[in-house]
Write a protein that holds these residues in place. Sequence first.
Motif, PDB file in Angstrom:
ATOM      1  N   MET A 231       0.844  -1.198   0.000  1.00 47.53           N
ATOM      2  CA  MET A 231       0.000   0.000   0.000  1.00 47.53           C
ATOM      3  C   MET A 231       0.878   1.245   0.000  1.00 47.53           C
ATOM      4  N   PRO A 232       0.726   2.114  -0.966  1.00 48.90           N
ATOM      5  CA  PRO A 232       1.476   3.374  -0.916  1.00 48.90           C
ATOM      6  C   PRO A 232       0.830   4.341   0.077  1.00 48.90           C
ATOM      7  N   HIS A 233       1.661   5.060   0.785  1.00 48.16           N
ATOM      8  CA  HIS A 233       1.207   6.044   1.768  1.00 48.16           C
ATOM      9  C   HIS A 233       1.815   7.390   1.423  1.00 48.16           C
ATOM     10  N   SER A 234       1.008   8.430   1.520  1.00 44.42           N
ATOM     11  CA  SER A 234       1.489   9.797   1.384  1.00 44.42           C
ATOM     12  C   SER A 234       1.201  10.495   2.704  1.00 44.42           C
ATOM     13  N   LEU A 235       2.230  10.641   3.515  1.00 45.48           N
ATOM     14  CA  LEU A 235       2.103  11.175   4.870  1.00 45.48           C
ATOM     15  C   LEU A 235       2.555  12.629   4.906  1.00 45.48           C
ATOM     16  N   VAL A 236       1.804  13.459   5.579  1.00 46.67           N
ATOM     17  CA  VAL A 236       2.175  14.857   5.756  1.00 46.67           C
ATOM     18  C   VAL A 236       2.470  15.088   7.231  1.00 46.67           C
ATOM     19  N   LEU A 237       3.696  15.497   7.508  1.00 51.86           N
ATOM     20  CA  LEU A 237       4.117  15.773   8.876  1.00 51.86           C
ATOM     21  C   LEU A 237       4.009  17.272   9.131  1.00 51.86           C
ATOM     22  N   ASN A 238       3.284  17.641  10.173  1.00 51.66           N
ATOM     23  CA  ASN A 238       3.256  19.033  10.600  1.00 51.66           C
ATOM     24  C   ASN A 238       4.416  19.262  11.558  1.00 51.66           C
ATOM     25  N   LEU A 239       5.205  20.274  11.290  1.00 51.47           N
ATOM     26  CA  LEU A 239       6.441  20.519  12.029  1.00 51.47           C
ATOM     27  C   LEU A 239       6.444  21.920  12.615  1.00 51.47           C
ATOM     28  N   LEU A 240       7.159  22.049  13.734  1.00 53.46           N
ATOM     29  CA  LEU A 240       7.325  23.351  14.366  1.00 53.46           C
ATOM     30  C   LEU A 240       8.796  23.529  14.733  1.00 53.46           C
ATOM     31  N   PRO A 241       9.499  24.419  14.050  1.00 47.32           N
ATOM     32  CA  PRO A 241      10.907  24.650  14.398  1.00 47.32           C
ATOM     33  C   PRO A 241      11.018  25.466  15.692  1.00 47.32           C
TER      34      PRO A 241
END
Length: 279
Positions: A1-11
């Motif tokens: 299964m292909p996954h497209s993950l979006v990570l929300n980041l805070l520097p």
Amino acid sequence: MPHSLVLNLLPLSPISPGYLTGRHLHALFLTLVSSVDKELGDRLHDATAQKSFTLSPLQTKKCPFKKHHSLQWEHTEPIPEHTLCWWRISLLDDTLFSKLTHLWLNLNPSRPWHLGPADLMITKILGTPQVDQPWANACDYSQLYQQASETNRLIAFSFATPAAFRQGKFDSVLPTRECVFNSLLSRWNKYSGIEFSPLLLDAVFSSFVNIKTEILTNYHSSFVGIVGEVSYRILGDVEPLAIKQINALADFALYCGLGRKTPMGMGMTRRIVVNRSLT
């Protein structure tokens, strides 16, 4: 299964442009992998053939559903601390996703990750479609194939980050039908477990082109690619099976990207819906 993950980041501190290159983001991904499976991280680091993941450049803007919307691929100014960012990681191999499940499920909100000297907090991971985030999704390969249309003859792509295609020893920026669909086919056959025969592309014709070239200078040598929109039409007497396969590959583009340097943020591509009649 292909996954497209979006990570929300805070520097937690400013990130200078020198650490926002594809090379540094590639290193950050390998660090994430090695944190749960060092052997896998080393193997991905040493791989020279086609890799089973793609990455986006780090983004500081929201991503609305605009068909002409391109992403940021270079930063000329530092990203200030506490700027909300997002980063897309796509995984093409079921084995790779399963090995990283521990990472996704056990993120320590108090543990920062490092991008150069800057600390980054991963605040959320999106893995399903969102109203304001078209790059998050997941779908079984069998489902991608089953839901692919046997009748839709219009295929339109949005190239969100610069894409270039290897031809022999050199790169080409022209998104010919052979470059585009054979790039998708090779990755589909490698990871899906549903092998397609070589495509009969004689019936596929470009019908709309709105692209421009971009030059990136943050590589060892300049990288030239195209961004914009390209549409193709399937014309003539074509079997439904062939139409279905082409549509499945077009839907797969969201996960695998197109062309070279997709593990470095290039070639991010997704299918878009357009309504154009033949003229």
